[in-house]
Every structure is written in C-alpha cells, then in structure tokens.
Design a protein around this motif. Structure first.
Motif, PDB file in Angstrom:
ATOM      1  N   GLY A  21       0.805  -1.218   0.000  1.00  0.00           N
ATOM      2  CA  GLY A  21       0.000   0.000   0.000  1.00  0.00           C
ATOM      3  C   GLY A  21       0.836   1.265   0.000  1.00  0.00           C
ATOM      4  N   ASP A  22       2.061   1.165  -0.493  1.00  0.00           N
ATOM      5  CA  ASP A  22       2.996   2.287  -0.532  1.00  0.00           C
ATOM      6  C   ASP A  22       2.791   3.067  -1.835  1.00  0.00           C
ATOM      7  N   LEU A  23       1.914   4.082  -1.796  1.00  0.00           N
ATOM      8  CA  LEU A  23       1.578   4.831  -3.009  1.00  0.00           C
ATOM      9  C   LEU A  23       2.755   5.603  -3.576  1.00  0.00           C
ATOM     10  N   LEU A  54       1.602   9.531 -12.837  1.00  0.00           N
ATOM     11  CA  LEU A  54       1.066  10.891 -12.728  1.00  0.00           C
ATOM     12  C   LEU A  54      -0.217  10.925 -11.902  1.00  0.00           C
ATOM     13  N   ALA A  55      -1.085   9.974 -12.138  1.00  0.00           N
ATOM     14  CA  ALA A  55      -2.353   9.929 -11.407  1.00  0.00           C
ATOM     15  C   ALA A  55      -2.116   9.779  -9.910  1.00  0.00           C
ATOM     16  N   ILE A  56      -1.159   8.945  -9.535  1.00  0.00           N
ATOM     17  CA  ILE A  56      -0.861   8.758  -8.113  1.00  0.00           C
ATOM     18  C   ILE A  56      -0.254  10.024  -7.528  1.00  0.00           C
ATOM     19  N   LYS A  57       0.719  10.606  -8.226  1.00  0.00           N
ATOM     20  CA  LYS A  57       1.360  11.833  -7.714  1.00  0.00           C
ATOM     21  C   LYS A  57       0.321  12.930  -7.514  1.00  0.00           C
ATOM     22  N   THR A  60      -2.184  12.071  -4.586  1.00  0.00           N
ATOM     23  CA  THR A  60      -1.648  12.154  -3.228  1.00  0.00           C
ATOM     24  C   THR A  60      -1.136  13.551  -2.906  1.00  0.00           C
ATOM     25  N   GLY A  61      -1.163  14.442  -3.889  1.00  0.00           N
ATOM     26  CA  GLY A  61      -0.676  15.805  -3.665  1.00  0.00           C
ATOM     27  C   GLY A  61       0.832  15.896  -3.571  1.00  0.00           C
ATOM     28  N   GLU A  62       1.518  14.895  -4.060  1.00  0.00           N
ATOM     29  CA  GLU A  62       2.980  14.850  -3.996  1.00  0.00           C
ATOM     30  C   GLU A  62       3.570  15.682  -5.146  1.00  0.00           C
ATOM     31  N   THR A  63       3.334  16.982  -5.103  1.00  0.00           N
ATOM     32  CA  THR A  63       3.708  17.857  -6.214  1.00  0.00           C
ATOM     33  C   THR A  63       5.212  18.127  -6.296  1.00  0.00           C
ATOM     34  N   ALA A  64       5.928  17.979  -5.220  1.00  0.00           N
ATOM     35  CA  ALA A  64       7.375  18.234  -5.243  1.00  0.00           C
ATOM     36  C   ALA A  64       8.098  17.263  -6.170  1.00  0.00           C
ATOM     37  N   ARG A  65       7.555  16.077  -6.333  1.00  0.00           N
ATOM     38  CA  ARG A  65       8.200  15.075  -7.190  1.00  0.00           C
ATOM     39  C   ARG A  65       7.493  14.922  -8.533  1.00  0.00           C
ATOM     40  N   LEU A  66       6.609  15.831  -8.829  1.00  0.00           N
ATOM     41  CA  LEU A  66       5.858  15.777 -10.084  1.00  0.00           C
ATOM     42  C   LEU A  66       6.682  16.184 -11.312  1.00  0.00           C
TER      43      LEU A  66
END
Length: 87
Positions: A21-23, A54-57, A60-66
């Motif tokens: 479950g590690d998104l 891309l959908a996961i990033k 999850t709001g993980e924009t720093a690694r987008l």
C-alpha cells in the motif's frame, strides 16, 4: 544489467509496493518503468506506466516530485508523435 532485466526487477518492486500500500513507492516504480520502457522502445507501455505514476502523484498531492514525472511523460508523448499533448 540489461534493460529487460531491469524492467523485471522494477515490476517486482511495483508488485511489492502495491502489496504494502505504498503509493509513493508505487508511483516511483511506475515512473522508473516508464523510463525503462521508453529506453527500450516500448512506448505504449511506457505511456501507460507514466499515466499511472502521474495519477498517483496528483492524487496524493505529492507535487514536489511531479516535475521529473511530467518531463518523462512529455518525452514519451513526443516520441509517440503526440508532442502537442505534452504542453
């Protein structure tokens, strides 16, 4: 290591990250798979992996690694003749 060998290792990693479950890890594995598929000319498969990363990033709001994911996605689109979608 050959690209096919690296792809197989990243597929295994992806499966484990999904099981846990590690998104963030799943997204990273998908991004790596997209890059490897791109390098080996498997563009459609690479685009599929990049879409999912891309959908996961984004989800999850993980924009720093987008940005690196978007860059790789744009390169894949360009090599598929769909550069207009990369904007």
């Amino acid at each position: 290591m050959t690209t096919p060998g690296a792809i197989e290792l990243h597929r295994r990693s992806l499966a484990l990250k999904r099981e846990l479950g590690d998104l963030q890890g799943e997204s990273n594995s998908l991004h790596n798979l997209a890059d490897l598929c791109h390098q080996s000319g498997r563009l459609a498969e690479g685009l599929d992996h990049a879409d999912k990363a891309l959908a996961i990033k984004r989800g999850t709001g993980e924009t720093a690694r987008l940005p690196p994911v978007l860059l790789g996605y744009g390169r894949l689109l360009t090599h598929c003749g769909r550069g207009d979608q990369a904007r």
